[in-house]
Design an enzyme around this catalytic site. Sequence first.
Site, short mmCIF file in Angstrom:
data_model
loop_
_atom_site.label_atom_id
_atom_site.label_comp_id
_atom_site.label_asym_id
_atom_site.label_seq_id
_atom_site.Cartn_x
_atom_site.Cartn_y
_atom_site.Cartn_z
N ARG A 106 1.00 -1.20 0.01
CA ARG A 106 0.27 0.17 -0.12
C ARG A 106 0.85 1.15 0.37
O ARG A 106 0.14 1.84 -0.11
CB ARG A 106 -1.01 -0.02 0.99
CG ARG A 106 -0.78 -0.33 2.35
CD ARG A 106 -1.68 -0.25 3.19
NE ARG A 106 -2.64 -1.48 3.76
CZ ARG A 106 -2.50 -2.38 4.02
NH1 ARG A 106 -2.20 -2.61 5.38
NH2 ARG A 106 -3.35 -3.35 4.09
N PHE B 299 -9.59 0.80 -2.03
CA PHE B 299 -8.41 -1.01 -2.51
C PHE B 299 -7.21 -1.06 -1.23
O PHE B 299 -6.45 -0.31 -1.12
CB PHE B 299 -8.85 -1.24 -3.64
CG PHE B 299 -7.84 -0.26 -4.26
CD1 PHE B 299 -6.96 0.07 -4.09
CD2 PHE B 299 -7.46 -0.74 -5.82
CE1 PHE B 299 -5.89 0.64 -4.90
CE2 PHE B 299 -6.69 -0.44 -6.64
CZ PHE B 299 -6.14 0.34 -6.33
N GLU B 300 -7.22 -2.53 -1.36
CA GLU B 300 -5.69 -2.27 -1.10
C GLU B 300 -5.89 -2.19 0.65
O GLU B 300 -4.70 -1.66 1.45
CB GLU B 300 -4.64 -2.02 -1.48
CG GLU B 300 -3.87 -2.64 -2.86
CD GLU B 300 -2.56 -2.44 -3.08
OE1 GLU B 300 -1.98 -2.31 -1.83
OE2 GLU B 300 -2.16 -1.92 -4.09
N GLY B 301 -7.05 -2.68 1.95
CA GLY B 301 -7.37 -2.00 2.79
C GLY B 301 -8.22 -1.26 3.15
O GLY B 301 -7.45 0.48 2.67
#
Lengths: 250, 586
Positions: B280, B400-402
């Site tokens: 991230r 996205f990506e958490g």
Amino acid sequence: MKIAVCIKRTPDSESRFKVASSATGIDETGLKFDVDDFAGYAVEAALQANEKGGGGETVVIALGPDNVQEVLRKAMSMGADRAIHLKADSLPSDGLAVAKALSAELKDQGFDLILFGKQAFDTSAGVVGTATAELLGLPCVTAVSKLDVSAGQGTARRDLEGAGEMVSFPLPAVVTIDEGVARPRYPSLKGIMAAKKKPLESKPAQLGDARVTVQKMELPPERAAGRIIGEGAAAVPELIRLLQTEAKVL
Amino acid sequence: MNEPHLANPETNPSFTKGLFCGEIREELVFPYPVLSAEERESLGLILGSFRSWAADTVDAAKHDHDGQFGPGVREGMAELGLMGLNIPEEYGGFGASAKVFNRVFGEIGATDGALAVYFGAHQSIGCKGITLFGTEAQKQKYLPRCASGELVAAFCLTEPGSGSDAQAMKATATPSADGTHYLLSGTKIWISNAGFAGLFTVFAKVPVEENGKKKNRVTAFIVDAKAPGVSLGKLEDKLGIKASDTRGVFFDNVKVPVEDRLGDVGHGFRIALEILNSGRLGLSAASARGTRRLMEEALRYAKQREQFGRPIGSFEMIQRKFATFAYETYALDSAWMLTADMVDRGGVDFSLETAACKIHGSELAFKAASEAMQVAGGIGYSKEFPYERGLRDARINLIFEGTNEILRALVALMGLQQPGERLRAMGKAFRNPLHSLGVIGGFLAGKAKKTVSTPEFKLVHPEFAGEAAQVAELVKDLGAAVERVLMKHGKDVIDKQFLQERMANASIDIYLSTAVLSRVTAALEHAPDSANTAWEVECARSFISTAYRRARRNIRGLTRHRDERLKWLAERALDSGELLPASPTD
């Protein structure tokens, strides 16, 4: 074929230039430097000639302080096999002095072809290539936009104002390259890695006497502010009159 | 069981976790990193190649319009070698440091958001697991083809019923009777690069027996995209990053050889987190570069567009926007680069710092796109200009990506671990005081010490002594407020997300301020007289004073708040399905 390409490190042509406080050169702070545009074409021409010929060696040479090693490594990351750095504290303004150092280096190395950019972006002198040819006693073809070399013989196209000229010449020869010969390739990541392992030899430049020096550098005078003459059709006669009598462009 | 942590909290040092304990672990953030001369030169060449190539080949507006990349784009990325930028050299990649990788990521992101997702889904997360956790054989087998671009990778974690709650996944991988392979079944959704992928990193649960009990353990696998039983859903029609190929991926009894299991059975969740932790960071670097690019577009417009007889850039409401994004982006740049160096250094826990960069970066870039559009006015809303695409493309980064929500919870809860353990150890110790005098004594000593010696910065340049003292004061107050929250709520703090959000926000602002202090210190030490340093100093002062006020408010809100009222409003809306009471016109 053994090909030498003499390249120069010059500032990015899209930079904003300021005259240095010495008033004899540009202020280099914040400028980005790269392989000179025409020299980039020359490197590409050399690489393509050797790729077409199925082998050979491409050697890039630059003269100047240590920072020219950057452009030598860039040329090697494009694909040149090795590099020679002719060390000098600065690059003389006298192209003949540079040509003497280059010819001293080039003369006994058995190059079939020696390439230059047709001129460098920063000085636009176009002297070094032709002077080097003269010092080496080699035929010289300038401002070449298409180049073919094979077995001791070269042919080249020179773009003239409104016409083209095809020339042929025996090798070894010196050729200065114009744009159009081939778009320089982008160094790939593999090329960048490989360049780190390629030989870069650094040695003192045997410069000739510099008899030409820059006394003063100045920017072009600022343009005067525009003037509004009037509006609409009524202003046209006055505009034409001023363009004829004052600006003298009509 | 927590004793080792308690006895040696430096085992896995984390700067941000330190903040929750009221500590400034200055050695983790000073001196500010610099690129080596060699790295700087390589980076210059890579950026130069990418820019020249992209200027010829990458038409982001067309990619957005067509929903696909133009001819030669994916091939060009491979030929340049960019698909192997962070894959180690011995496996055919470039082996770029995190600093170089993320700078290049930023450049790609500022050029074309969809292309950055293609690049990032492949390398930041798609095949990153193999680099980090693969066996030698797996690396040899897959990485060279990933580096050359022959195999595009994708990361398959999310499922219809398992988004932020990754543990809730349903995909299973059942070992075959002969032990040679697993049978993988399940549905993964929102998979970037699905349609391009040659291999998937897939997470699925493996049934195991532990102490006579049947359990399902999340495990990672490398799956050949062409294996029988793998199929793709239809292309998602998305708001932005349209050329990025996003689909569902279905696995129906796919035979996965045991040698393609990534890491041990049960290590999948940790593997996924580790991949995402570093992955991230790319998003924040892309956010920083994207913000700069779009704002510079708006700057050019503001200089040239005249209203009321003067350029709109001369109006202070427009100037305020440029100033804000100058110092906020300065801080983001300072932080991602510092964090990338933590990744490169190794031995540092950077999980909360990459989360902080992702949260701040994604929100900043989205706001910047909106404000750049505002500067451009009507034309900003037109598809002829890059603003609206920038706005749509930037939006995904908050999700996205958490999601930023789960990342804020992560920052808060991970941050609370150490102070929580200290207090828990205290609790345990008091239950069994004769055995635990050392623990109590140690804790009380620590507490006593803390009240006497406040945290401070020792390495900040004297010019920034005032700002450093302000940030240190925040650290002290955050530590104290965290302790009060823990005393009051104990383990119920897990559900106190109003508080978690404030803690996370405060710690993010403190981390960013610290990164700014570190960077501006380096600038003042190395080039005190340069015009660039003077410019940096202005960015730094503006950011820290803003971040200080934000963090102050968030820390105060940990003990003084009106969360009960907010909760009442939210629950009332949730119960009734109506957001607010009937309006007078209803």
